[in-house]
Design an enzyme around this catalytic site. Structure first.
Site, mmCIF file in Angstrom:
data_model
loop_
_atom_site.group_PDB
_atom_site.id
_atom_site.type_symbol
_atom_site.label_atom_id
_atom_site.label_comp_id
_atom_site.label_asym_id
_atom_site.label_seq_id
_atom_site.Cartn_x
_atom_site.Cartn_y
_atom_site.Cartn_z
ATOM 1 N N SER A 46 0.841 -1.199 0.000
ATOM 2 C CA SER A 46 0.000 0.000 0.000
ATOM 3 C C SER A 46 0.874 1.247 0.000
ATOM 4 O O SER A 46 0.389 2.346 -0.289
ATOM 5 C CB SER A 46 -0.939 0.005 1.212
ATOM 6 N N ASP A 84 5.234 -7.281 2.476
ATOM 7 C CA ASP A 84 4.559 -7.726 1.254
ATOM 8 C C ASP A 84 5.542 -8.006 0.127
ATOM 9 O O ASP A 84 6.465 -7.204 -0.120
ATOM 10 C CB ASP A 84 3.631 -6.604 0.740
ATOM 11 N N LYS A 112 4.338 -11.689 2.955
ATOM 12 C CA LYS A 112 2.920 -11.840 2.587
ATOM 13 C C LYS A 112 2.786 -11.853 1.070
ATOM 14 O O LYS A 112 3.390 -11.038 0.377
ATOM 15 C CB LYS A 112 2.092 -10.717 3.213
ATOM 16 N N GLU A 181 -9.238 -9.821 3.262
ATOM 17 C CA GLU A 181 -9.610 -8.421 3.011
ATOM 18 C C GLU A 181 -10.966 -8.364 2.312
ATOM 19 O O GLU A 181 -11.178 -9.015 1.276
ATOM 20 C CB GLU A 181 -8.543 -7.730 2.144
HETATM 21 O O1 KIV Z 1 -0.456 -3.315 1.646
HETATM 22 C C1 KIV Z 1 -1.265 -3.272 2.588
HETATM 23 O O2 KIV Z 1 -1.438 -2.256 3.278
HETATM 24 C C2 KIV Z 1 -2.046 -4.480 2.883
HETATM 25 C C3 KIV Z 1 -3.163 -4.357 3.877
HETATM 26 C C4 KIV Z 1 -4.315 -3.669 3.262
HETATM 27 C C5 KIV Z 1 -3.574 -5.667 4.433
HETATM 28 O O3 KIV Z 1 -1.801 -5.505 2.288
HETATM 29 NA NA NA Z 2 -0.540 -5.236 0.461
#
Ligand code: KIV
Ligand code: NA
Length: 266
Positions: A46, A84, A112, A181
């Site tokens: 994000s 991520d 993730k 989500e």
């Molecule tokens: O990148 C992010 O902020 C996320 C969250 C929305 C779970 O993956």
């Molecule tokens: Na994300």
């Protein structure tokens, strides 16, 4: 806060104590959020939107993620760092292994990935190499173009069953955690009960084992002026960032957040 590990999170799930997670992208916020009791700092892709100003997460690179992970690591006071894998960084197994190595070396404790049962082999090979993986299911923002917009996922019995099957297959493959989500609250509760590993929710109701929000959202900061329905402003009524993070932790632990109004129906 004593160091938060996978064992800590598993223990919280077993006790029925809610897990708290917020996104985090730099050292000062990592220091403040971890000191306020946030157990998992998510270096989310994000950051492509809230830091870089893009209109999706697709332009984010592995180098960006490694940079922000290293920044978070320097300020962190004991939280788990979850990072991520960005768009197209795990399309093949060799890519996934190489890119996860870079993120783990930068300071991630867990990675993730967005996807479904097709990631089972990747998750299993990562575990073989000592890398715990969280799989993000439901509304996976890297697939926004495939979905045709940011929409609630898992509505209708066919989609719901697919999500249950994905969760089960990924846990069997060795996933350390799942993240849901924007899925109907009831379905998210069901998946959380069925799973042995912690299930974290965002826009997934109060029945998951923990909650996550994008930090900018919960501080009331928005580039678009719009806020998703599952967000609550925790800066309201606080006079410091520490206060806002602590209010979030307290509300999640006391099961005051999220309430029904923040969730989606089937
Ligand atoms: O990148 C992010 O902020 C996320 C969250 C929305 C779970 O993956
Ligand atoms: Na994300």
């Amino acid at each position: 806060m004593p160091e938060v590990t996978r064992t800590t999170l598993q223990g919280l799930k077993q006790k029925g104590e809610k897990i708290t997670m917020l996104t985090c992208y730099d050292a000062t916020f990592a220091h403040t959020a971890s000191r306020a009791g946030v157990e998992v700092l998510l270096v989310g892709d994000s950051l492509g939107m809230v830091l870089q100003g893009h209109d999706s997460t697709l332009p984010v690179s592995v180098a960006d993620m490694a940079y922000h992970t290293a920044c978070v690591k320097r300020g962190n006071q004991g939280a788990m760092i979850l990072t991520d894998l960005p768009f197209m960084a795990y399309a093949t197994l060799p890519q996934a292994l190489e890119n996860c190595a870079a993120l783990m070396r930068a300071g991630a404790h867990m990675v993730k990935l967005e996807g479904g049962a097709w990631l089972a082999e990747t998750v299993s090979r990562l575990a073989d190499n000592g890398i715990p993986a969280c799989v993000h299911l439901g509304l996976t923002p890297q697939s926004v173009n495939l979905f045709g917009g940011y929409k609630v996922q898992g509505r209708g019995e066919a989609q719901a069953q697919r999500l249950r099957d994905d969760a089960e297959a990924l846990e069997r493959a060795g996933a350390a955690m799942l993240l849901l989500e924007c899925v109907p609250s009831e379905l998210a509760s069901e998946i959380s009960l069925a799973a042995q590993v912690p299930v974290i929710g965002i826009g997934a109701g109060s029945g998951t084992d923990g909650q996550v929000l994008v930090m900018h959202d919960m501080l009331g900061l928005s580039l678009s002026g719009r806020m998703p329905k599952f967000v609550k402003n925790f800066m309201a009524g606080q006079d410091s960032l520490h206060g806002a993070f602590a209010a979030y932790v307290s509300a999640v632990k006391k099961r005051e957040f999220p309430s029904d109004e923040h969730g989606f129906s089937a």
